[in-house]
Design a protein around this motif. Structure first.
Motif, PDB file in Angstrom:
ATOM      1  N   ILE A  93      29.258  37.395  27.870  1.00 50.19           N
ATOM      2  CA  ILE A  93      30.155  37.797  26.770  1.00 50.19           C
ATOM      3  C   ILE A  93      29.929  39.276  26.470  1.00 50.19           C
ATOM      4  O   ILE A  93      30.877  40.047  26.285  1.00 50.19           O
ATOM      5  CB  ILE A  93      29.892  36.946  25.506  1.00 50.19           C
ATOM      6  N   HIS A  94      28.653  39.688  26.439  1.00 47.74           N
ATOM      7  CA  HIS A  94      28.340  41.093  26.197  1.00 47.74           C
ATOM      8  C   HIS A  94      29.005  41.975  27.252  1.00 47.74           C
ATOM      9  O   HIS A  94      29.656  42.973  26.940  1.00 47.74           O
ATOM     10  CB  HIS A  94      26.814  41.282  26.186  1.00 47.74           C
ATOM     11  N   ASN A  95      28.868  41.572  28.527  1.00 51.78           N
ATOM     12  CA  ASN A  95      29.517  42.352  29.584  1.00 51.78           C
ATOM     13  C   ASN A  95      31.038  42.352  29.430  1.00 51.78           C
ATOM     14  O   ASN A  95      31.688  43.373  29.675  1.00 51.78           O
ATOM     15  CB  ASN A  95      29.118  41.809  30.962  1.00 51.78           C
ATOM     16  N   ALA A  96      31.580  41.197  28.993  1.00 50.52           N
ATOM     17  CA  ALA A  96      33.037  41.124  28.802  1.00 50.52           C
ATOM     18  C   ALA A  96      33.489  42.061  27.680  1.00 50.52           C
ATOM     19  O   ALA A  96      34.558  42.669  27.772  1.00 50.52           O
ATOM     20  CB  ALA A  96      33.461  39.687  28.506  1.00 50.52           C
ATOM     21  N   THR A  97      32.670  42.208  26.617  1.00 52.59           N
ATOM     22  CA  THR A  97      33.069  43.129  25.532  1.00 52.59           C
ATOM     23  C   THR A  97      33.156  44.565  26.053  1.00 52.59           C
ATOM     24  O   THR A  97      33.926  45.365  25.534  1.00 52.59           O
ATOM     25  CB  THR A  97      32.106  43.103  24.319  1.00 52.59           C
ATOM     26  N   HIS A  98      32.341  44.875  27.077  1.00 52.25           N
ATOM     27  CA  HIS A  98      32.377  46.233  27.643  1.00 52.25           C
ATOM     28  C   HIS A  98      33.332  46.329  28.828  1.00 52.25           C
ATOM     29  O   HIS A  98      33.388  47.369  29.488  1.00 52.25           O
ATOM     30  CB  HIS A  98      30.976  46.653  28.080  1.00 52.25           C
ATOM     31  N   GLY A  99      34.028  45.235  29.125  1.00 51.50           N
ATOM     32  CA  GLY A  99      34.973  45.248  30.238  1.00 51.50           C
ATOM     33  C   GLY A  99      34.294  45.395  31.583  1.00 51.50           C
ATOM     34  O   GLY A  99      34.892  45.902  32.527  1.00 51.50           O
ATOM     35  N   SER A 100      33.022  44.954  31.703  1.00 48.86           N
ATOM     36  CA  SER A 100      32.347  45.171  32.988  1.00 48.86           C
ATOM     37  C   SER A 100      32.352  43.940  33.892  1.00 48.86           C
ATOM     38  O   SER A 100      31.709  43.942  34.945  1.00 48.86           O
ATOM     39  CB  SER A 100      30.927  45.715  32.791  1.00 48.86           C
ATOM     40  N   LEU A 101      33.111  42.899  33.528  1.00 50.56           N
ATOM     41  CA  LEU A 101      33.418  41.842  34.502  1.00 50.56           C
ATOM     42  C   LEU A 101      34.721  42.271  35.189  1.00 50.56           C
ATOM     43  O   LEU A 101      35.361  43.225  34.751  1.00 50.56           O
ATOM     44  CB  LEU A 101      33.619  40.502  33.777  1.00 50.56           C
ATOM     45  N   PRO A 102      35.118  41.575  36.268  1.00 48.87           N
ATOM     46  CA  PRO A 102      36.412  41.947  36.872  1.00 48.87           C
ATOM     47  C   PRO A 102      37.528  41.936  35.819  1.00 48.87           C
ATOM     48  O   PRO A 102      37.564  41.057  34.948  1.00 48.87           O
ATOM     49  CB  PRO A 102      36.631  40.844  37.921  1.00 48.87           C
ATOM     50  N   ARG A 103      38.392  42.927  35.874  1.00 53.52           N
ATOM     51  CA  ARG A 103      39.359  43.181  34.811  1.00 53.52           C
ATOM     52  C   ARG A 103      40.177  41.941  34.419  1.00 53.52           C
ATOM     53  O   ARG A 103      40.420  41.692  33.238  1.00 53.52           O
ATOM     54  CB  ARG A 103      40.303  44.310  35.266  1.00 53.52           C
ATOM     55  N   ALA A 104      40.566  41.158  35.419  1.00 55.11           N
ATOM     56  CA  ALA A 104      41.439  40.017  35.134  1.00 55.11           C
ATOM     57  C   ALA A 104      40.723  38.911  34.358  1.00 55.11           C
ATOM     58  O   ALA A 104      41.383  38.099  33.706  1.00 55.11           O
ATOM     59  CB  ALA A 104      41.997  39.459  36.451  1.00 55.11           C
TER      60      ALA A 104
END
Ligand SMILES: [Zn+2]
Ligand SMILES: [Zn+2]
Length: 275
Positions: A69-80
């Protein structure tokens, strides 16, 4: 919509967060109604002996859910998949993605400001835990007033939004309770979630120099390199290289980047190390 950043929506629409939690309220209420109409029986009976080995596995998974979730808040998972992954994992850890996002973006903007950081640290870990739990909701209010104005109408709006959020917590927990059954819910799911939350608070406290910092002035992001934190970096994608994370928030694994920089500039004093 499915790739939008919640905080961007929060800044665009004064009713975003009310509608967001309202959406999850309706989803959970619909699931509960379906359970009731179909006479659904929980998936897990019990208590059973296998709850014991499952406990640490679920705890590990819930900590990873927070990290992703933390990585998702920074947009560092694949964009989609940032938003979708954040939403699904946010339901698993109960707190939901939008609140993680809004609170965390505020933490990066005001980190270690004793008033404006949504979860400021104290030299005492347990004081930090208490303060984080009690004040995080207040910081959501404050974030709203910063964006939309500190007016009596907005205070009323935020109170209504908070009631919606509490209600959503209740139906979400009820959904997990019915799905998993009372024994697993009480003995495994809730304690694992509480411990995963505590882990995240400890991570935030230790990486803002909580262990070494004896005064507020000494609390700031650090890269922790002691043996336990090195193990933690291996298990949890480099989270203890937190100064590096504050410098370059979109890196998926800041410890790898820190190791690469240290290899190039071994004497650079900006790579502060702590126990
Ligand atoms: Zn931080
Ligand atoms: Zn961050």
């Amino acid at each position: 919509m499915l790739t939008a950043h919640p905080i961007a929506q929060f800044r665009k629409n004064p009713r975003f967060y009310l509608m967001y939690d309202g959406f999850w309220f309706v989803v959970c209420a619909a699931v509960l109604l379906t359970f009731w109409l179909t006479g659904f029986t929980p998936l897990i009976d019990g208590p059973s002996w296998w709850f014991a080995p499952v406990f640490p596995v679920l705890l590990f998974c819930l900590i990873w859910a927070h990290l992703l979730i933390h990585n998702a808040t920074h947009g560092s998972l694949p964009r989609a998949i940032n938003r979708i992954a954040g939403e699904l994992l946010g339901i698993l850890v109960i707190v939901r993605f939008a609140s993680w996002d809004i609170v965390h973006m505020r933490h990066h903007k005001y980190s270690d400001d004793r008033v404006l950081d949504p979860h400021p640290n104290f030299p005492s870990f347990w004081k930090t835990v208490f303060h984080t739990i009690v004040h995080v909701e207040k910081q959501l209010f404050q974030q709203y007033y910063d964006v939309w104005g500190d007016t009596p109408e907005n205070h009323g709006r935020e109170r209504r939004r908070a009631w919606m959020s509490y209600g959503t917590n209740v139906v979400l927990l009820a959904t997990w309770f019915w799905l998993l059954g009372p024994a697993f819910f009480v003995l495994v799911f809730i304690p694992c979630n509480a411990l995963a939350g505590l882990f995240v608070i400890h991570f935030n406290w230790s990486t803002h120099n909580g262990e070494a910092g004896k005064t507020f002035e000494e609390l700031h992001p650090v890269n922790l390199t002691g043996p336990w934190y090195r193990l933690g970096n291996k298990l949890f994608c480099g989270i203890y290289a937190h100064k590096m994370h504050h410098d370059r928030p979109t890196l998926f694994n800041p410890a790898t980047a820190l190791a690469a920089e240290l290899a190039q500039h071994p004497a650079d004093p900006s790579h502060q190390q702590a126990a």
